[in-house]
Design a protein around this motif. Structure first.
Motif, PDB file in Angstrom:
ATOM      1  N   UNK A  51       0.889  -1.217   0.142  1.00 58.51           N
ATOM      2  CA  UNK A  51       0.207   0.058   0.160  1.00 58.51           C
ATOM      3  C   UNK A  51       0.818   1.350   0.025  1.00 58.51           C
ATOM      4  N   UNK A  52       1.968   1.317   0.583  1.00 63.55           N
ATOM      5  CA  UNK A  52       2.790   2.480   0.840  1.00 63.55           C
ATOM      6  C   UNK A  52       3.691   2.803  -0.625  1.00 63.55           C
ATOM      7  N   UNK A  62       5.130  12.943  -5.007  1.00 62.88           N
ATOM      8  CA  UNK A  62       6.252  11.846  -4.614  1.00 62.88           C
ATOM      9  C   UNK A  62       7.031  11.855  -5.921  1.00 62.88           C
ATOM     10  N   UNK A  63       8.171  12.137  -5.744  1.00 62.89           N
ATOM     11  CA  UNK A  63       9.448  12.192  -6.871  1.00 62.89           C
ATOM     12  C   UNK A  63       9.984  10.939  -6.846  1.00 62.89           C
ATOM     13  N   UNK A  64      10.257   9.953  -5.821  1.00 66.81           N
ATOM     14  CA  UNK A  64      10.707   8.876  -5.902  1.00 66.81           C
ATOM     15  C   UNK A  64      10.385   8.126  -4.658  1.00 66.81           C
ATOM     16  N   UNK A  65      10.779   6.778  -4.584  1.00 68.88           N
ATOM     17  CA  UNK A  65      10.249   5.701  -3.511  1.00 68.88           C
ATOM     18  C   UNK A  65      10.870   4.674  -3.476  1.00 68.88           C
ATOM     19  N   UNK A  66      11.517   4.322  -2.263  1.00 66.55           N
ATOM     20  CA  UNK A  66      12.130   3.076  -2.227  1.00 66.55           C
ATOM     21  C   UNK A  66      12.388   2.601  -0.732  1.00 66.55           C
ATOM     22  N   UNK A  86      10.829   8.525   0.940  1.00 65.82           N
ATOM     23  CA  UNK A  86      10.214   9.105  -0.182  1.00 65.82           C
ATOM     24  C   UNK A  86      10.819  10.542  -0.211  1.00 65.82           C
ATOM     25  N   UNK A  87      10.826  10.843  -1.559  1.00 67.11           N
ATOM     26  CA  UNK A  87      11.622  12.015  -2.090  1.00 67.11           C
ATOM     27  C   UNK A  87      10.607  13.040  -2.648  1.00 67.11           C
ATOM     28  N   UNK A  88      10.782  14.343  -2.041  1.00 69.47           N
ATOM     29  CA  UNK A  88       9.918  15.399  -2.637  1.00 69.47           C
ATOM     30  C   UNK A  88      10.922  16.448  -3.077  1.00 69.47           C
TER      31      UNK A  88
END
Length: 126
Positions: A51-52, A62-66, A86-88
């Motif tokens: 879900x996340x 959200x520019x990127x997620x890991x 999460x990257x903003x």
């Protein structure tokens, strides 16, 4: 005197533009770490992780997620097992994420809640 004043204004202008460009090169990291109660169902943890992860497709700020699980041999994780980054681009993008209906739905999914939660936001320096 006028030349000195003009030179000072030009240098100040260059400095301001460079500072703004440097700020745009930085990114805002939103780090979330969870630790689960002993015996928490693995399927439930997988559901939370999925879900996340899916939020990156639902919330455009959200520019990127890991994400990943702890594998440090130092035993300093204090029960935290899962880390999400999460990257903003800006604080306003992060703030929009926090109040976004899909993020709120994700937070509601955290029932039962993880035993431990840590959130840490920072401007990335290189």
């Amino acid at each position: 005197m006028k030349k000195l004043l003009l030179l000072t204004l030009i240098l100040l202008s260059i400095y301001t533009v460079n500072a703004q460009q440097d700020k745009h090169k930085q990114v805002l990291r939103h780090v979330v770490m969870f630790g689960w109660k002993e015996g928490t169902d693995a399927a439930y943890i997988t559901k939370v992780v999925t879900a996340l992860n899916d939020l990156k497709h639902k919330i455009p700020t959200i520019k990127s997620f890991e994400w990943g699980t702890n594998n440090s041999p130092e035993n300093l994780n204090k029960g935290l097992t899962h880390c999400f980054i999460l990257t903003f681009i800006s604080e306003s993008d992060r703030d929009a994420y926090l109040i976004h209906p899909d993020h709120k739905a994700f937070v509601a999914l955290l029932n039962p809640a993880p035993e431990k939660v840590t959130v840490f936001d920072y401007w990335a320096n290189k």
